[in-house]
Design an enzyme around this catalytic site. Sequence first.
Site, PDB file in Angstrom:
ATOM      1  N   ILE A 283      45.169  43.810  37.278  1.00 39.29           N
ATOM      2  CA  ILE A 283      44.255  42.699  38.283  1.00 39.29           C
ATOM      3  C   ILE A 283      43.905  42.245  37.244  1.00 39.29           C
ATOM      4  O   ILE A 283      44.557  41.675  35.935  1.00 39.29           O
ATOM      5  CB  ILE A 283      43.198  43.775  38.167  1.00 39.29           C
ATOM      6  CG1 ILE A 283      42.922  44.544  36.895  1.00 39.29           C
ATOM      7  CG2 ILE A 283      43.208  45.562  38.664  1.00 39.29           C
ATOM      8  CD1 ILE A 283      41.070  44.767  36.184  1.00 39.29           C
ATOM      9  N   HIS A 284      42.954  40.931  36.888  1.00 41.05           N
ATOM     10  CA  HIS A 284      42.688  39.750  37.285  1.00 41.05           C
ATOM     11  C   HIS A 284      43.425  38.406  36.489  1.00 41.05           C
ATOM     12  O   HIS A 284      44.705  38.747  38.031  1.00 41.05           O
ATOM     13  CB  HIS A 284      42.096  40.360  35.546  1.00 41.05           C
ATOM     14  CG  HIS A 284      40.274  40.592  35.461  1.00 41.05           C
ATOM     15  ND1 HIS A 284      39.771  40.991  36.685  1.00 41.05           N
ATOM     16  CD2 HIS A 284      40.011  42.253  34.822  1.00 41.05           C
ATOM     17  CE1 HIS A 284      38.718  41.828  36.286  1.00 41.05           C
ATOM     18  NE2 HIS A 284      38.820  42.378  35.291  1.00 41.05           N
ATOM     19  N   GLU A 285      43.649  38.667  35.621  1.00 40.61           N
ATOM     20  CA  GLU A 285      44.950  36.870  34.906  1.00 40.61           C
ATOM     21  C   GLU A 285      46.034  37.814  34.613  1.00 40.61           C
ATOM     22  O   GLU A 285      47.062  37.272  35.162  1.00 40.61           O
ATOM     23  CB  GLU A 285      44.601  36.298  33.830  1.00 40.61           C
ATOM     24  CG  GLU A 285      43.656  35.299  33.545  1.00 40.61           C
ATOM     25  CD  GLU A 285      42.011  36.968  33.462  1.00 40.61           C
ATOM     26  OE1 GLU A 285      40.927  35.593  32.502  1.00 40.61           O
ATOM     27  OE2 GLU A 285      42.023  38.055  33.267  1.00 40.61           O
TER      28      GLU A 285
END
Length: 288
Positions: A145-147
Amino acid sequence: MRTLSVAHSPDADDIFMYYAIKFGWVDTGDVCFENIALDIETLNVEALKTTYDISAISFALYPKIRNDYALLRTAVSFGEGYGPKLVKRKETKLKRNFKVALSGTHTTNALLFKIAYPEARIVYKNFLEIENAVLSGEVDAGVLIHESILNFNDTLVVEREIWDIWKSLTQGKELPLPLGGMALRRSMPLLQAITCEKSLIKAVDVAHTHQHVLSKMLLERNLVRVDDATLKTYLGLYANAHSIEMSDVQYEAIDTLFELGYKHGFYDQCIKAKEYLIPHEYETLRMS
């Protein structure tokens, strides 16, 4: 002046959407915001305990905290053709009961994953630890998830996009994937709640309008974990014009997520997002 706690994740989009307030670019009236940065699953768990006045949450959590928190209209992250990724090592063939690392039991990606892979053996880890857990062989696969979705080890391959699971479960509807939003504690006086939400809407609007300047300041102060090019790409995905204030299509997407969760036994009731917003019309009635 009253101090209110605002909890958000340390990933770039949450930092970006909040820091116009931190840098003093937004008038917050007689409220002082004190921010706390924690990973999203920790925020979800703390929201279940009503720890913070205002908190970032996974949309999948919201039906479980609906009696304690109102859903905010702003600082939202949706995926449109993209989102979390289920990755594995190139040589790995996944069995029906494969072992997988997820970023938390209350996250949106976890809800959709569990519906799609009911026999998988799940372990929960901080999202920063998932890539290494896959690389080391501790787990067969993991959801990034995220970056992490932008830059991961080239020995890993994408088994499936959570976006594709979403499209399959929604039978091809043209709806964005609801990932994260904000919630505000219901015990807050209503006029103050309205003021807080307006301040947060303004913060996201100002951040988006002045993205170049704000991004430069965040990078210079080492407040984000990525470089300039990655930050620009990431903000284009998750902190954009659609993050300022939710649209009808976004509400429909959230309602669809809640319907799926209820249908598969994750919630005790099927709710509609708009019924849990802060009623801004109260301010007009109060002033009339």
